[in-house]
Write a protein that holds these residues in place. Sequence first.
Motif, mmCIF file in Angstrom:
data_model
loop_
_atom_site.group_PDB
_atom_site.id
_atom_site.type_symbol
_atom_site.label_atom_id
_atom_site.label_comp_id
_atom_site.label_asym_id
_atom_site.label_seq_id
_atom_site.Cartn_x
_atom_site.Cartn_y
_atom_site.Cartn_z
ATOM 1 N N ALA A 225 0.845 -1.217 0.000
ATOM 2 C CA ALA A 225 0.000 0.000 0.000
ATOM 3 C C ALA A 225 0.874 1.258 0.000
ATOM 4 O O ALA A 225 0.539 2.253 -0.660
ATOM 5 N N LYS A 226 1.997 1.189 0.730
ATOM 6 C CA LYS A 226 2.911 2.352 0.774
ATOM 7 C C LYS A 226 3.463 2.639 -0.621
ATOM 8 O O LYS A 226 3.478 3.773 -1.087
ATOM 9 N N TYR A 227 3.922 1.568 -1.283
ATOM 10 C CA TYR A 227 4.471 1.717 -2.632
ATOM 11 C C TYR A 227 3.392 2.236 -3.580
ATOM 12 O O TYR A 227 3.625 3.147 -4.386
ATOM 13 N N PHE A 228 2.187 1.670 -3.450
ATOM 14 C CA PHE A 228 1.089 2.032 -4.335
ATOM 15 C C PHE A 228 0.690 3.501 -4.171
ATOM 16 O O PHE A 228 0.369 4.195 -5.135
ATOM 17 N N ARG A 229 0.770 3.971 -2.939
ATOM 18 C CA ARG A 229 0.442 5.383 -2.664
ATOM 19 C C ARG A 229 1.422 6.293 -3.404
ATOM 20 O O ARG A 229 1.031 7.250 -4.079
ATOM 21 N N PHE A 230 2.708 5.943 -3.294
ATOM 22 C CA PHE A 230 3.764 6.733 -3.945
ATOM 23 C C PHE A 230 3.598 6.660 -5.469
ATOM 24 O O PHE A 230 3.602 7.683 -6.158
ATOM 25 N N TYR A 231 3.409 5.427 -5.992
ATOM 26 C CA TYR A 231 3.285 5.208 -7.427
ATOM 27 C C TYR A 231 2.100 5.997 -8.012
ATOM 28 O O TYR A 231 2.208 6.620 -9.069
ATOM 29 N N SER A 232 0.980 5.990 -7.277
ATOM 30 C CA SER A 232 -0.217 6.684 -7.760
ATOM 31 C C SER A 232 -0.037 8.201 -7.794
ATOM 32 O O SER A 232 -0.706 8.895 -8.549
ATOM 33 N N LYS A 233 0.877 8.682 -6.934
ATOM 34 C CA LYS A 233 1.129 10.131 -6.908
ATOM 35 C C LYS A 233 1.943 10.586 -8.112
ATOM 36 O O LYS A 233 1.783 11.698 -8.597
ATOM 37 N N ILE A 234 2.854 9.703 -8.581
ATOM 38 C CA ILE A 234 3.787 10.135 -9.638
ATOM 39 C C ILE A 234 3.379 9.643 -11.029
ATOM 40 O O ILE A 234 4.062 9.914 -12.006
ATOM 41 N N THR A 235 2.282 8.867 -11.110
ATOM 42 C CA THR A 235 1.884 8.261 -12.377
ATOM 43 C C THR A 235 0.525 8.822 -12.807
ATOM 44 O O THR A 235 -0.376 8.951 -11.970
ATOM 45 N N PRO A 236 0.354 9.147 -14.121
ATOM 46 C CA PRO A 236 -0.958 9.636 -14.571
ATOM 47 C C PRO A 236 -2.066 8.629 -14.243
ATOM 48 O O PRO A 236 -1.863 7.420 -14.385
ATOM 49 N N ALA A 237 -3.221 9.144 -13.812
ATOM 50 C CA ALA A 237 -4.337 8.267 -13.404
ATOM 51 C C ALA A 237 -4.742 7.334 -14.554
ATOM 52 O O ALA A 237 -5.103 6.176 -14.321
ATOM 53 N N SER A 238 -4.639 7.842 -15.807
ATOM 54 C CA SER A 238 -5.054 6.997 -16.942
ATOM 55 C C SER A 238 -4.189 5.735 -17.018
ATOM 56 O O SER A 238 -4.683 4.640 -17.315
ATOM 57 N N LEU A 239 -2.882 5.876 -16.709
ATOM 58 C CA LEU A 239 -1.976 4.725 -16.774
ATOM 59 C C LEU A 239 -2.233 3.762 -15.600
ATOM 60 O O LEU A 239 -2.280 2.538 -15.765
ATOM 61 N N VAL A 240 -2.447 4.322 -14.408
ATOM 62 C CA VAL A 240 -2.719 3.469 -13.235
ATOM 63 C C VAL A 240 -4.005 2.667 -13.477
ATOM 64 O O VAL A 240 -4.078 1.475 -13.179
ATOM 65 N N MET A 241 -5.006 3.321 -14.077
ATOM 66 C CA MET A 241 -6.275 2.620 -14.330
ATOM 67 C C MET A 241 -6.099 1.515 -15.377
ATOM 68 O O MET A 241 -6.705 0.453 -15.274
ATOM 69 N N LYS A 242 -5.234 1.774 -16.375
ATOM 70 C CA LYS A 242 -4.964 0.770 -17.414
ATOM 71 C C LYS A 242 -4.370 -0.492 -16.770
ATOM 72 O O LYS A 242 -4.770 -1.611 -17.069
ATOM 73 N N GLN A 243 -3.423 -0.267 -15.848
ATOM 74 C CA GLN A 243 -2.790 -1.408 -15.171
ATOM 75 C C GLN A 243 -3.790 -2.121 -14.261
ATOM 76 O O GLN A 243 -3.797 -3.342 -14.168
ATOM 77 N N TRP A 244 -4.629 -1.327 -13.590
ATOM 78 C CA TRP A 244 -5.671 -1.904 -12.723
ATOM 79 C C TRP A 244 -6.616 -2.798 -13.546
ATOM 80 O O TRP A 244 -6.994 -3.878 -13.129
ATOM 81 N N MET A 245 -6.967 -2.335 -14.764
ATOM 82 C CA MET A 245 -7.882 -3.099 -15.616
ATOM 83 C C MET A 245 -7.300 -4.470 -15.967
ATOM 84 O O MET A 245 -8.035 -5.441 -16.135
ATOM 85 N N LYS A 246 -5.955 -4.541 -16.080
ATOM 86 C CA LYS A 246 -5.322 -5.850 -16.335
ATOM 87 C C LYS A 246 -5.388 -6.700 -15.079
ATOM 88 O O LYS A 246 -5.690 -7.883 -15.117
ATOM 89 N N ALA A 247 -5.100 -6.064 -13.927
ATOM 90 C CA ALA A 247 -5.010 -6.801 -12.660
ATOM 91 C C ALA A 247 -6.361 -7.383 -12.235
ATOM 92 O O ALA A 247 -6.413 -8.494 -11.705
ATOM 93 N N ILE A 248 -7.455 -6.656 -12.492
ATOM 94 C CA ILE A 248 -8.736 -7.126 -11.943
ATOM 95 C C ILE A 248 -9.270 -8.381 -12.623
ATOM 96 O O ILE A 248 -10.188 -9.003 -12.097
ATOM 97 N N ARG A 249 -8.662 -8.760 -13.751
ATOM 98 C CA ARG A 249 -9.108 -10.017 -14.387
ATOM 99 C C ARG A 249 -8.953 -11.177 -13.404
ATOM 100 O O ARG A 249 -9.649 -12.173 -13.497
ATOM 101 N N ARG A 250 -7.994 -11.042 -12.469
ATOM 102 C CA ARG A 250 -7.777 -12.093 -11.466
ATOM 103 C C ARG A 250 -8.919 -12.168 -10.460
ATOM 104 O O ARG A 250 -9.134 -13.173 -9.820
ATOM 105 N N TYR A 251 -9.603 -11.024 -10.284
ATOM 106 C CA TYR A 251 -10.567 -10.949 -9.167
ATOM 107 C C TYR A 251 -12.024 -11.077 -9.601
ATOM 108 O O TYR A 251 -12.854 -11.532 -8.822
ATOM 109 N N ILE A 252 -12.386 -10.598 -10.798
ATOM 110 C CA ILE A 252 -13.812 -10.676 -11.198
ATOM 111 C C ILE A 252 -13.981 -11.381 -12.545
ATOM 112 O O ILE A 252 -13.074 -11.491 -13.315
#
Length: 252
Positions: A225-252
């Motif tokens: 969570a600490k790393y993710f907080r830092f990463y989300s601050k320095i990365t455009p939201a559009s890119l973070v969401m793109k990566q999230w969209m790949k990751a959630i295939r594992r969950y839903i």
Amino acid sequence: MSRVAIVTGATGGIGKKFVERICLMEDIDVIWAVGRNKEKLDELCEVSPKVVSVEADLAADGVDVIADLIDSHKPDIRMLVNNAGTGSMGPYYDMGRDKVAACCTVNCTAPSELISVVLPYMREGAKILNISSASSFQPNPYLAVYSASKVYLKNLSRALSVELKPRGITVTCVCPGWVDTGMLPKTKDGKEIRYSGLISPDLVADKALCDSSRGKDMSVPGSFAKYFRFYSKITPASLVMKQWMKAIRRYI
Ligand SMILES: NC(=O)c1ccc[n+]([C@@H]2O[C@H](COP(=O)([O-])OP(=O)(O)OC[C@H]3O[C@@H](n4cnc5c(N)ncnc54)[C@H](OP(=O)(O)O)[C@@H]3O)[C@@H](O)[C@H]2O)c1
């Protein structure tokens, strides 16, 4: 006058750990453990004679139930843990109005109202802990209303930590990543789901109480969570969401 701590969502994974830890605090006489499930609340009362169960649905009249209790006992409220929360992963389209409303009410309206209900009974040294989430660090498609609700709670919490400082009241916002509780689905298509950086509810409660006692306004447990907080601050939201969209295939 009894020194009281109020923990909402006390029957769940993280809330139960808060109750167990607060029972050991010498400066708390009574813990009002709030939840809907009477059986689980009764089990919690066996943890310590300090625990008093408060059956309340925070999506309905739960805040009134707690406000009436406060009115009749006029306690010295030393701590409020706004921990109850609800939300599920999936398309917003399928969620339906009732689930959307419950998420907004339990995660945003109830904690905000509870803070205003307890404040007149809090004096210097009192603590408020609001359980937000690492999902407040960026917008999350397919978890849209939940992550938006946690942004609300985070911003409310951080603003109040500044407002209430002169009164000696500490407000701490807790932002865990994935936590091993009943909130997370355990399997998908019969296969075990592996959550990145999964941590225990014990760690969340221990760190939150430690950070609150140190007067911190943020508590971010676990390196993920600490790393993710830092990463989300320095990365455009559009890119973070793109990566999230790949990751959630594992969950839903
Ligand atoms: N697990 C995670 O990965 C994770 C990550 C970040 C943040 N969080 C946050 O941590 C907090 C605790 O969640 P958890 O992981 O411990 O999940 P959990 O085991 O599902 O616990 C949720 C708690 O919220 C209570 N609750 C839900 N709806 C309620 C309502 N309408 N009225 C009253 N209480 C209600 C539940 O009580 P009932 O017995 O009444 O159902 C339960 O005690 C939540 O705010 C959650 O958003 C969790």
